[in-house]
Each structure stands twice: as structure tokens, then as C-alpha cells.
Design an enzyme around this catalytic site. Structure first.
Site, mmCIF file in Angstrom:
data_model
loop_
_atom_site.group_PDB
_atom_site.id
_atom_site.type_symbol
_atom_site.label_atom_id
_atom_site.label_comp_id
_atom_site.label_asym_id
_atom_site.label_seq_id
_atom_site.Cartn_x
_atom_site.Cartn_y
_atom_site.Cartn_z
ATOM 1 N N GLU A 188 0.384 6.859 1.952
ATOM 2 C CA GLU A 188 -0.229 5.803 1.358
ATOM 3 C C GLU A 188 0.214 4.449 3.082
ATOM 4 O OE1 GLU A 188 2.126 3.217 -1.774
ATOM 5 O OE2 GLU A 188 1.210 1.072 -0.861
ATOM 6 N N GLU A 312 5.337 -6.465 -6.233
ATOM 7 C CA GLU A 312 4.059 -5.427 -6.276
ATOM 8 C C GLU A 312 4.932 -4.043 -7.704
ATOM 9 O OE1 GLU A 312 2.529 -4.217 -3.206
ATOM 10 O OE2 GLU A 312 1.314 -6.088 -2.902
ATOM 11 N N ASP A 386 -0.231 -10.421 4.434
ATOM 12 C CA ASP A 386 -0.258 -8.638 4.427
ATOM 13 C C ASP A 386 -0.201 -7.849 5.902
ATOM 14 O OD1 ASP A 386 0.154 -6.273 3.904
ATOM 15 O OD2 ASP A 386 -0.369 -6.628 1.703
ATOM 16 N N GLU A 414 -4.064 -0.602 8.271
ATOM 17 C CA GLU A 414 -4.664 -1.123 6.651
ATOM 18 C C GLU A 414 -5.270 -1.770 6.899
ATOM 19 O OE1 GLU A 414 -1.736 -1.851 4.105
ATOM 20 O OE2 GLU A 414 -2.519 -2.240 2.351
HETATM 21 C C1 BDP Z 1 0.314 -3.419 1.442
HETATM 22 C C2 BDP Z 1 0.237 -2.173 1.331
HETATM 23 C C3 BDP Z 1 0.595 -2.249 0.337
HETATM 24 C C4 BDP Z 1 2.226 -1.392 0.082
HETATM 25 C C5 BDP Z 1 2.486 -2.920 0.792
HETATM 26 C C6 BDP Z 1 3.876 -2.758 1.220
HETATM 27 O O1 BDP Z 1 -1.395 -2.374 0.907
HETATM 28 O O2 BDP Z 1 -0.333 -0.086 -0.215
HETATM 29 O O3 BDP Z 1 2.874 -0.982 -0.474
HETATM 30 O O4 BDP Z 1 1.798 -4.156 1.446
HETATM 31 O O5 BDP Z 1 4.053 -3.409 2.279
HETATM 32 O O6 BDP Z 1 0.255 -3.860 3.091
HETATM 33 O O7 BDP Z 1 5.436 -3.089 0.628
#
Ligand code: BDP
Length: 721
Positions: A188, A312, A386, A414
Site C-alpha cells: 500500500e 477508514e 494525512d 504518497e
Molecule cells: C493514507 C493512505 C492509506 C492508509 C492511511 C493510513 O492513503 O492508504 O491506509 O493513510 O495511514 O495516507 O492508515
């Protein structure tokens, strides 16, 4: 049995070398690139100072020490001293602990060693029986290993070894990589190929690359690695996978690197056959206790669990009406008898999205301060949204004096150009670490919160979301190696400057030639600001395209949750731009201590870099530069694109100073970055212009294409998603 290599001549010591010659320049060696010191005088100096090698102790860690020294000295110094008039000096390198080495014991380093603790080391020039000795001394073998890496770094960066007197100890206890690696080997937000962990062939095949991975981490002092994705798969806790994880732990152990796993909160249901995962249910508690016992039977030094819960879509204690502390404490109780830790993530935002997303973690966690077990750390991302190119620090830092908060940085980029853009992240991380929270008045920095000095935390930690994969150069792009490197160095000592880290890395990775080091350092130091400028200037954030986050998507407004849409974050309208987080808006400013709340809340006082993070600002607002907001936005986007072209030009001037292979890859990636910086600029301005209704000011190029063109671009298979 103690194998004492007492006074084994350097020549003999190197003869025992079993490793192959250095590989081609494809970036595999990382910063552990031990190429011959070309300057003969300097090399003669090293031969004289390190004429004999005395490494005592027979633990696997001391074997690693000897391996690294052989490899390093063989590469850097060659097998024959340079053909220069011999100096009278015949020094000896001594590496060990007072327990393993009689020479170290004879130096009576007691108090100095006490001060560096269980992982620190001393690096000193001393004299023993009239002979010059370079000592790497520590209380533990892993401390010796860290010290030896430091010594090699001094040689790699061409520092003379006269009169050294260094004492090093980490400022943070748990220095961790977080791999977001899945059991099917996808990663990921990974932009460097697949996962390093070849789960299918483990435990029987232990890829030699695992050892090189551990060496690289040990060279930085990293001491923990979470093997699996925070979006966790419960299967990793089944016997078959635990055996595989145990094999990795065996490889890493000599390098001081402990293994951790992510724990899926619903594992008792998914792999345990229970009907609930309620943390207050005795059967659930018993299941986790038995699971912890089982893990420790195969991994006796298992570090513990990293947990993403009720975030999430991940399961968590709130599914049963319990809070984060009740969930974390249940796991902590299972691990406590074995000395394990729970790293519980604060990256949560409610499924109902009632509140500014930037405020939610604070709202959920602050009331829980003081209710977590002693072996729980709450892991907090650097900023409240984030991993954006720039965020103000997370308001939780300073706000939970009774709960050890650890830092989570994202090494994998990312939101910063992923696998190709050159963005050196140390300045971004330092900006957060050095930020003043004012939690106990002026001078209460984020760094002092997380290193425990402000609130006296018993556990301290820093985690970096890994950017490592199966690509030959580990990180996809050569300059992304610098971010792994910088993260490790800062986790050990957050006071080192971005400049020093960059300089060390360039010298170790490419060359010591000042004509190369100076311009490359300059590029690196400016690169983060360039990305901010061409992606999200002036406090804009979360404008990336849907899902994969590759490229611009400020227009996106069709995702099921309001706070997944870029339009939620920039709030552009005909009046202006930006998210009003002042008292008249979401009031996120109130989560910061005074005077930051007033400062961030005031349009006049807010630092320009956070302007649109905290304020909705009219298009004609007069900026400090004298430009209107709209003109300033055009200026910033244009400057970012120009900065990348400048980096491209600087790099072009360095052709021939390093090997062609690495030169060419960087040149190609910079060309992509220049193209994509222009894309970011043009797409963003074309879109924001539909709200500002103002022309592109004179002297600035109009967007190359229509907005419709940018809207039509689509990247269905962008990596890392
Ligand atoms: C975000 C990402 C996602 C991660 C999430 C996390 O897009 O893929 O799972 O953070 O930190 O930045 O849990």
C-alpha cells in the site's frame, strides 16, 4: 568460547573476507557504498591508524560487526596499503564491550559508558601501552555495531581519524519502520515494486537481501520494523505466518532490529472462531493472551502490535461501544507479561463525518489521556490530515501529557510525487519536530514531546512509513534512499540538521567531490519547498486525484464522503479560497495552545505557509509580497515549476562526475518531475481560475491546455494503490 581477534593485522583481517567485489552502480549498495578512498595520503592515514584490528566477542552481533568491518575496510582501504613512505604510526582498532574486550575493559570507561545506555557507544582515540588505539566501545554488542557503522561513515565521508572523542546515544527509544506490506506482496502506497518479504518462500528461503536490509537499518540505528500493513490481515497471526515472521526476526536479530506485526482487531472472529472481538469480553481477552503467548514462543523478542482501529473501515473497539483505550489496553495486557508494546494509531476520523476532519483525532483522544496502560504508545501522524506536502503539526502533540505519543512520518511519498519526484523530506520533518507547541509555555517543541523530555514519557518512539520494495535500488528512485536515510538519522537524533544529513548521504552514496556535493545538497534542501509550491502552496492541501493520489485533482467532488473530496479542503468559491478553521469556521485553531490559537486564527498573523489551511481568503486579499492572493497563487505555482527546471539544470551540469547509470536515472526522473510540476501548476490554475475569474498576470504563462483536458486524464493502474 570467545574468539579474540586480538591484534590481527589489517592485512590478515581483510584476507578473511569472503564477500564478492562491489556490485555495479545500480544503487543496491545504498549509502553503505564502500568504494576505495582515492586520496592516497588519506588512505595511508587510515591504514596507519587502523593497522591492527581487535574485535572480541562471538555473538551473532559481533560476527555482524566483523563482517561489516571487513566489507567496509576492504572496500574503502583496499587490501594493500598505498605505496607511500611508511609512517611510524601503527594504530589499532578496538571494538567491543567491557565484557567482551580486555582492552575496552582496561580503559575504565565506566561513567562515560553509563551515560550512553544500552544502545549508545563511544568512539574515541586513546593510548594503550604507548600505542594509539581507536576504540569503539559500548555496553552491548548492538551498541558496538552502531559505533562501527559510525566509524565507517567517518571514513566514507573522508574524515581524518585523529583525536576522535564522540559519545552517541539515541534520543528516542523505539525507532521504527512501518511497512504497509500485504501478504500477497503488494505494498500500500509502495512505489518501489513489491514487498521485500517473500512470504511464500519463507521460512525456508531467507533471501540474502533481508540481511542487507537489516544492515542498512542498523547503520542508521533503527531498531524496530513492523512487517505488515496497518490495514491488517488477520492471517499473519496464524501459525503458518508466524513461523515466517519468526524467520525474518532471526535474520534481523543480530542487527538489533525487532519485529512487530499489525493486529487486526477482529482477528478473534476471523481466525479464532469467536463471535465477538469485544475487548471487554473475557473470551476475547483470553484469545489475545493465548495468541501473545504463542507469538513469543517463536519470536522471544517480539516487539508488539501496531493497530489501526476504527479508521477508514478497519474494525475496532468502537464496534462494541468501547473506546480506543479499552481496545488498546486489552492488547497491552496480553503483551505485557512478555514485555511487548502496543502502538495504537491516532489516525482516526469518524464514519459519520460530522466535524472538520482535522479536529477529530484530537477530540477522540484527548479525553482518554491517562487511561492507557504503561505499554501503550499512541502513534500520531505529523499533521492533522494525512501526510500532505505541508501541514501544521498535529494538535495532539503536547495535549496528552499522560500518554506517550510517538511520531508517525511517511517516508514513502504518497502525496509528494511518489516514486519519481525528488523531494528530500528532512526539512519537512524538521519543521514539525522544531515546531513549538507551547504546551508548557514557550519552548515546548514537538521533538521534546516525542523524545519524552517534556512530559517524562516512559516510552518514546518515531515511526516512518517505509518506501522500500523489491526494486534493485530499494526505493524506486535513488533520491528516495535519502529519505530512508534521513528518517533513520533523525529517529536517532532529531537535532541533526537537514544539511548535515544530506551532506553525509551524498558523500556516502555518490562522491566526496565538493563540486558535486554542494549543488546536490542545494537541490535537496530546496526540493521539498518546490513540491509544496507546485502542488499545494500557501496551506492548500489534499488536492490529489482520487484513490491513487497521483497528480492533481482539485476538482474532485463526487466521492461518497465529503472529506475525501479535494473540494472539501480548498473550498474555492467566487469570493476566495481556503478552509476557514478559525472561530467563525470549524474552530480547529482552538485545539492549539495559546498563543498559537490566536496566531493561526488571525489573518494578519498566521504564517503565510498555513494561510489557506486556516483561512478562507478573498481573491484580491493583499499578500505581504504586494500581490493579490490570486496573483500570489499563480506566482507560487509558477515558482515551483521553475524550481524543478532549475534542479534539472543543476543536475545536467554534473554529468560525468558519477557513474552513468545512476546519473541517467536521476536525469530522466527530473525530466518527469519537470513535466509533472508543470502539469500540477497548469491544471490547478486552470481550475482555480474558474472561481477567481481573474486573468493570469502578465509575465506568467497561461496553462498549456484547457481544464477539460486535465479533467480527462486518467491513471487506472498508478502504482501503490
Ligand atoms: C493514507 C493512505 C492509506 C492508509 C492511511 C493510513 O492513503 O492508504 O491506509 O493513510 O495511514 O495516507 O492508515
Amino acid at each position: 568460547m570467545k574468539i579474540a581477534y586480538a591484534r590481527l593485522g589489517l592485512f590478515l583481517f581483510l584476507l578473511l573476507l569472503g564477500t564478492a567485489e562491489a556490485r555495479a552502480e545500480d544503487g543496491y549498495e545504498l549509502w553503505l557504498r564502500y568504494h576505495r578512498v582515492a586520496d592516497e595520503t588519506l588512505r595511508a592515514h587510515y591504514w596507519a591508524v587502523l593497522n591492527d584490528v581487535d574485535v572480541a566477542g562471538d555473538s551473532p552481533t559481533m560476527a555482524a560487526v566483523r563482517d561489516e568491518l571487513r566489507r567496509g575496510l576492504h572496500g574503502l582501504l583496499g587490501t594493500e596499503p598505498p605505496n607511500l613512505p611508511t609512517t611510524s604510526q601503527k594504530g589499532v582498532l578496538v571494538a567491543g564491550t567491557p565484557a567482551s574486550s580486555a582492552t575496552v575493559a582496561s580503559l575504565h570507561l565506566g561513567a562515560a559508558l553509563d551515560a550512553v545506555g544500552s544502545e549508545g557507544y563511544l568512539l574515541q582515540t586513546a593510548e594503550v601501552a604507548g600505542r594509539r588505539v581507536t576504540v569503539v566501545a559500548a555496553n552491548t554488542d548492538v551498541g558496538v555495531l552502531y559505533g562501527v557503522f559510525h566509524l565507517l561513515r567517518l571514513i566514507q565521508t573522508h574524515q581524518p581519524l585523529d583525536d576522535i572523542n564522540l559519545a552517541e546515544a539515541p534520543k528516542i527509544r523505539h525507532r521504527m519502520l512501518n511497512h504497509w506490506d500485504n501478504l500477497d506482496r503488494t505494498v500500500e502506497r509502495g512505489y518501489a515494486g513489491f514487498s521485500l518479504w517473500d512470504w511464500h518462500k519463507l521460512p525456508d528461503y531467507r533471501d540474502p537481501r533481508y540481511t542487507d536490509y537489516a544492515r542498512a537499518n542498523a547503520s542508521l540505528g533503527l531498531n524496530g520494523t513492523v512487517l505488515t500493513n496497518v490495514n491488517a490481515n488477520a492471517l499473519v497471526l496464524t501459525p503458518m505466518y508466524l513461523e515466517k515472521a519468526a524467520a525474518l526476526a532471526d535474520v534481523f536479530r543480530p542487527y538489533g532490529l525487532r519485529v512487530y506485526l499489525t493486529a487486526r482487531f477482529s482477528a478473534p472472529i476471523e481466525i479464532g472462531g469467536l463471535e465477538t472481538a469485544d475487548p471487554l469480553d473475557p473470551a476475547v481477552q483470553a484469545w489475545w493472551q493465548a495468541k501473545a503467548d504463542e507469538i513469543y514462543r517463536s519470536i522471544p523478542d517480539f516487539g508488539g502490535f501496531l493497530v489501526k482501529a476504527n479508521s477508514e473501515g478497519q474494525p475496532g473497539p468502537q464496534d462494541y461501544g468501547r473506546n480506543h483505550a479499552e481496545g488498546a489496553n486489552m492488547l497491552a495486557d496480553a503483551l505485557a507479561p512478555h514485555g511487548g508494546l502496543v502502538m495504537w494509531r491516532a489516525f482516526v476520523y469518524s464514519a459519520e463525518e460530522p466535524e472538520d476532519r482535522a479536529k477529530q483525532a484530537y477530540n477522540e483522544f484527548v479525553p482518554l489521556d491517562g487511561t492507557f496502560r504503561d505499554n501503550v504508545l499512541v502513534q500520531v501522524k505529523n499533521g492533522p490530515i494525512d501526510f500532505q506536502p505541508r501541514e501544521p503539526f498535529h494538535p495532539l502533540f503536547g495535549a496528552m501529557p499522560e500518554t506517550p505519543l510517538m511520531m508517525e512520518f511517511q517516508i514513502t511519498k504518497e502525496y509528494l510525487g511518489q516514486g519519481t519526484h525528488l523531494a528530500y523530506l528532512a526539512p519537512m520533518w524538521k519543521e514539525v519536530l522544531d515546531a513549538d507547541t507551547y504546551a508548557s509555555g514557550e519552548g515546548s517543541t514537538v521533538a521534546e514531546v516525542i523524545d519524552g523530555s517534556l512530559h517524562g514519557y516512559a516510552h518514546t518512539g518515531m515511526a516512518g512509513v517505509s518506501n522500500i520494495g523489491t526494486d534493485r535500488n530499494w526505493t524506486g528512485s535513488l533520491f528516495d534512499q535519502a529519505n530512508w536515510y534521513a528518517f533513520g538519522r533523525l529517529a536517532w537524533d532529531h537535532t541533526i540538521s537537514s544539511e548535515e544529513i544530506a551532506e553525509n548521504w551524498i558523500r556516502m552514496t555518490f562522491t566526496n567531490d565538493p563540486a558535486f556535493v554542494a549543488p546536490v545538497k542545494q537541490m535537496m534542501l530546496e526540493s521539498h519547498e518546490a513540491v509544496v509550491n507546485y502542488m499545494t502552496p500557501l496551506g492548500l492541501h489534499h488536492l490529489m486525484a482520487t484513490g491513487h493520489h497521483y497528480g492533481p485533482g482539485p476538482w474532485v467532488d463526487d466521492l461518497p464522503r465529503a472529506d475525501w473530496n479535494p473540494v472539501y479542503y480548498h473550498r474555492a468559491d467566487t469570493l476566495g479560497l481556503g478552509f476557514n478553521r478559525t472561530a467563525t469556521g470549524s474552530d480547529a485553531v482552538s485545539q492549539y495552545f495559546s498563543p498559537l490559537d490566536e496566531m493561526y486564527g488571525s489573518l494578519e498573523k498566521v504564517p503565510e505557509k498555513y494561510l489557506l489551511w486556516f483561512h478562507h481568503v478573498p481573491w484580491d486579499y493583499a499578500m505581504p509580497s504586494g500581490r493579490t492572493l490570486w496573483a500570489e497563487l499563480v506566482h507560487r505555482y509558477s515558482r515551483g515549476a521553475a524550481q524543478v527546471r532549475q534542479m534539472q539544470e543543476s543536475w545536467a551540469g554534473l554529468e560525468g562526475m558519477i557513474d552513468d547509470e545512476r546519473y541517467a536515472q536521476v536525469a530522466a526522473f527530473l525530466a518527469m518531475q519537470a513535466k509533472e510540476a508543470r502539469w500540477w501548476r497548469d491544471a490547478s490554475l486552470a481550475y482555480f481560475q474558474t472561481f477567481s475569474h481573474r486573468p493570469i498576470p502578465d509575465g506568467y504563462a497561461p496553462p498549456e491546455h484547457s481544464l477539460a483536458y486535465y479533467l480527462s486524464l486518467n491513471f487506472p493502474y498508478a502504482p501503490g494503490h
